[in-house]
Design a protein around this motif. Sequence first.
Motif, mmCIF file in Angstrom:
data_model
loop_
_atom_site.group_PDB
_atom_site.id
_atom_site.type_symbol
_atom_site.label_atom_id
_atom_site.label_comp_id
_atom_site.label_asym_id
_atom_site.label_seq_id
_atom_site.Cartn_x
_atom_site.Cartn_y
_atom_site.Cartn_z
ATOM 1 N N ALA A 152 -0.004 23.278 -23.342
ATOM 2 C CA ALA A 152 1.008 24.321 -23.346
ATOM 3 C C ALA A 152 0.657 25.415 -22.337
ATOM 4 O O ALA A 152 1.519 25.910 -21.607
ATOM 5 N N MET A 153 -0.624 25.793 -22.288
ATOM 6 C CA MET A 153 -1.053 26.817 -21.346
ATOM 7 C C MET A 153 -0.896 26.353 -19.900
ATOM 8 O O MET A 153 -0.470 27.124 -19.038
ATOM 9 N N VAL A 154 -1.228 25.082 -19.636
ATOM 10 C CA VAL A 154 -1.114 24.560 -18.267
ATOM 11 C C VAL A 154 0.324 24.636 -17.784
ATOM 12 O O VAL A 154 0.604 25.108 -16.673
ATOM 13 N N PHE A 155 1.267 24.172 -18.615
ATOM 14 C CA PHE A 155 2.668 24.189 -18.213
ATOM 15 C C PHE A 155 3.185 25.622 -18.073
ATOM 16 O O PHE A 155 3.990 25.915 -17.194
ATOM 17 N N GLN A 156 2.703 26.510 -18.953
ATOM 18 C CA GLN A 156 3.152 27.902 -18.876
ATOM 19 C C GLN A 156 2.606 28.588 -17.626
ATOM 20 O O GLN A 156 3.333 29.282 -16.909
ATOM 21 N N ILE A 157 1.298 28.385 -17.350
ATOM 22 C CA ILE A 157 0.678 28.982 -16.161
ATOM 23 C C ILE A 157 1.331 28.432 -14.897
ATOM 24 O O ILE A 157 1.616 29.173 -13.945
ATOM 25 N N TYR A 158 1.585 27.131 -14.893
ATOM 26 C CA TYR A 158 2.238 26.510 -13.737
ATOM 27 C C TYR A 158 3.620 27.123 -13.494
ATOM 28 O O TYR A 158 3.987 27.437 -12.351
ATOM 29 N N ALA A 159 4.398 27.307 -14.558
ATOM 30 C CA ALA A 159 5.743 27.869 -14.420
ATOM 31 C C ALA A 159 5.694 29.267 -13.812
ATOM 32 O O ALA A 159 6.510 29.625 -12.954
ATOM 33 N N ALA A 206 3.266 23.045 -5.512
ATOM 34 C CA ALA A 206 1.900 22.606 -5.230
ATOM 35 C C ALA A 206 0.888 23.723 -5.487
ATOM 36 O O ALA A 206 -0.138 23.505 -6.140
ATOM 37 N N LEU A 207 1.183 24.944 -5.002
ATOM 38 C CA LEU A 207 0.258 26.060 -5.192
ATOM 39 C C LEU A 207 0.159 26.458 -6.663
ATOM 40 O O LEU A 207 -0.920 26.796 -7.155
ATOM 41 N N GLY A 208 1.289 26.413 -7.374
ATOM 42 C CA GLY A 208 1.269 26.697 -8.805
ATOM 43 C C GLY A 208 0.428 25.682 -9.559
ATOM 44 O O GLY A 208 -0.316 26.032 -10.483
ATOM 45 N N GLY A 209 0.515 24.415 -9.166
ATOM 46 C CA GLY A 209 -0.292 23.376 -9.798
ATOM 47 C C GLY A 209 -1.775 23.564 -9.538
ATOM 48 O O GLY A 209 -2.598 23.405 -10.451
ATOM 49 N N ILE A 210 -2.129 23.923 -8.298
ATOM 50 C CA ILE A 210 -3.540 24.160 -7.968
ATOM 51 C C ILE A 210 -4.101 25.305 -8.808
ATOM 52 O O ILE A 210 -5.200 25.209 -9.373
ATOM 53 N N GLY A 211 -3.342 26.396 -8.906
ATOM 54 C CA GLY A 211 -3.790 27.534 -9.712
ATOM 55 C C GLY A 211 -3.919 27.189 -11.179
ATOM 56 O O GLY A 211 -4.899 27.560 -11.839
ATOM 57 N N ALA A 212 -2.944 26.459 -11.720
ATOM 58 C CA ALA A 212 -2.977 26.067 -13.128
ATOM 59 C C ALA A 212 -4.176 25.164 -13.406
ATOM 60 O O ALA A 212 -4.850 25.304 -14.433
ATOM 61 N N GLY A 213 -4.457 24.234 -12.485
ATOM 62 C CA GLY A 213 -5.592 23.335 -12.668
ATOM 63 C C GLY A 213 -6.917 24.065 -12.667
ATOM 64 O O GLY A 213 -7.809 23.775 -13.467
ATOM 65 N N ALA A 214 -7.067 25.023 -11.758
ATOM 66 C CA ALA A 214 -8.312 25.791 -11.673
ATOM 67 C C ALA A 214 -8.532 26.616 -12.938
ATOM 68 O O ALA A 214 -9.649 26.662 -13.481
ATOM 69 N N PHE A 240 1.974 18.092 -10.076
ATOM 70 C CA PHE A 240 3.282 18.723 -10.222
ATOM 71 C C PHE A 240 4.169 18.485 -8.995
ATOM 72 O O PHE A 240 5.385 18.320 -9.140
ATOM 73 N N TRP A 241 3.565 18.453 -7.793
ATOM 74 C CA TRP A 241 4.357 18.184 -6.592
ATOM 75 C C TRP A 241 4.968 16.790 -6.653
ATOM 76 O O TRP A 241 6.159 16.607 -6.350
ATOM 77 N N THR A 242 4.162 15.804 -7.045
ATOM 78 C CA THR A 242 4.665 14.427 -7.116
ATOM 79 C C THR A 242 5.773 14.301 -8.154
ATOM 80 O O THR A 242 6.789 13.627 -7.909
ATOM 81 N N TYR A 243 5.598 14.962 -9.299
ATOM 82 C CA TYR A 243 6.632 14.876 -10.337
ATOM 83 C C TYR A 243 7.944 15.461 -9.842
ATOM 84 O O TYR A 243 9.005 14.825 -9.969
ATOM 85 N N GLU A 244 7.907 16.655 -9.271
ATOM 86 C CA GLU A 244 9.136 17.296 -8.809
ATOM 87 C C GLU A 244 9.784 16.508 -7.668
ATOM 88 O O GLU A 244 11.008 16.363 -7.617
ATOM 89 N N PHE A 245 8.946 15.994 -6.761
ATOM 90 C CA PHE A 245 9.473 15.237 -5.629
ATOM 91 C C PHE A 245 10.110 13.922 -6.097
ATOM 92 O O PHE A 245 11.229 13.573 -5.678
ATOM 93 N N MET A 246 9.417 13.197 -6.976
ATOM 94 C CA MET A 246 9.904 11.880 -7.400
ATOM 95 C C MET A 246 11.139 11.989 -8.283
ATOM 96 O O MET A 246 12.055 11.161 -8.183
ATOM 97 N N ARG A 247 11.197 12.991 -9.152
ATOM 98 C CA ARG A 247 12.378 13.100 -10.010
ATOM 99 C C ARG A 247 13.620 13.422 -9.181
ATOM 100 O O ARG A 247 14.708 12.952 -9.476
ATOM 101 N N GLU A 248 13.423 14.182 -8.104
ATOM 102 C CA GLU A 248 14.547 14.496 -7.223
ATOM 103 C C GLU A 248 14.970 13.260 -6.429
ATOM 104 O O GLU A 248 16.166 13.057 -6.180
#
Length: 308
Positions: A80-87, A109-117, A178-186
């Motif tokens: 939950a925190m990962v998805f919230q931080i990413y958003a 991509a940058l949001g995903g990197i920050g959330a992962g760290a 997160f980049w791959t998910y957003e790109f592939m769903r589009e």
Amino acid sequence: MDFWPEFLASSWGKEFVAGGFGGIAGIMAGYPLDSIRVRQQSSPSGSALRILRQVATTEGPLALYRGMTAPLASVTFQNAMVFQIYAILSRAFDSSNSSTDPPSYKGVALGGIGAGAIQSIMLSPIELIKIRLQLQTQSEKGPLSVAKNIIKTESWRGLYRGLTITALRDAPSHGFYFWTYEFMREQLHPGCRKSGQESFNTMLVAGGLAGVASWVCCYPLDVIKTRLQAQTPNSKVKYNGIVDCFQKSVRNDGYSVLFRGLGTAVSRAFVVNGAIFTAYETALRVFFNNGDGNTIDKQETLQADNAI
């Protein structure tokens, strides 16, 4: 007293809970394959099928679920925190974008990197305990007993063994994720990033491919992380940090050791992350349903997040 009802009624609260549902779905779907992956990475040899047969014969099928309590107990909050931080970060890194549009791929991509760290700080002790439990030959100890033993023999710092390598793995892998998910769903459902109307098949496939991409890009780091965190004061082979672990692993087992268990990890990643994103997106649709049976437009969620 009114905090939780108000929080759960808010946009952030609903996304938080949806992220938790996604995490639980992912753990339940992929834990046996994760146990096999960890054993492959920490052992000198052995294919996935060989390890599966050996575990089923000598320890019983339930041994593949050993250690699941630790990640399952914490995964709701963690995911939950990962998805919230990413958003939050995906918007913060792309402030020039209109609030009515989805974040750009750069922001994603940058949001995903920050959330992962950030999440690695919370994840490292959990994964350490999980790995120690998964490598037990018998179900002798639970997560609390393992944690107490680590603190007793290695001090509190022992719980954060592998923190640096966990951050080095998770920051780039979440950017790819997160980049791959957003790109592939589009690509699979053009326009769905703005409308939020993608099908379940799109969620499953895009989520699965996102998981695969995140593992492939960082897998050698995960092998090093597993070996560092599997190490105990009684281990035969001692590693004095990331570089030393890399050098000794390659010297003893060759460069192929850095990709040992990759097939298992990729198979698990597709199943787990397809389940995570499907559960997450489905929960959001339920929580944000307008009451007239229509599927929510997720842009309302993003706009609400921006307003908070």
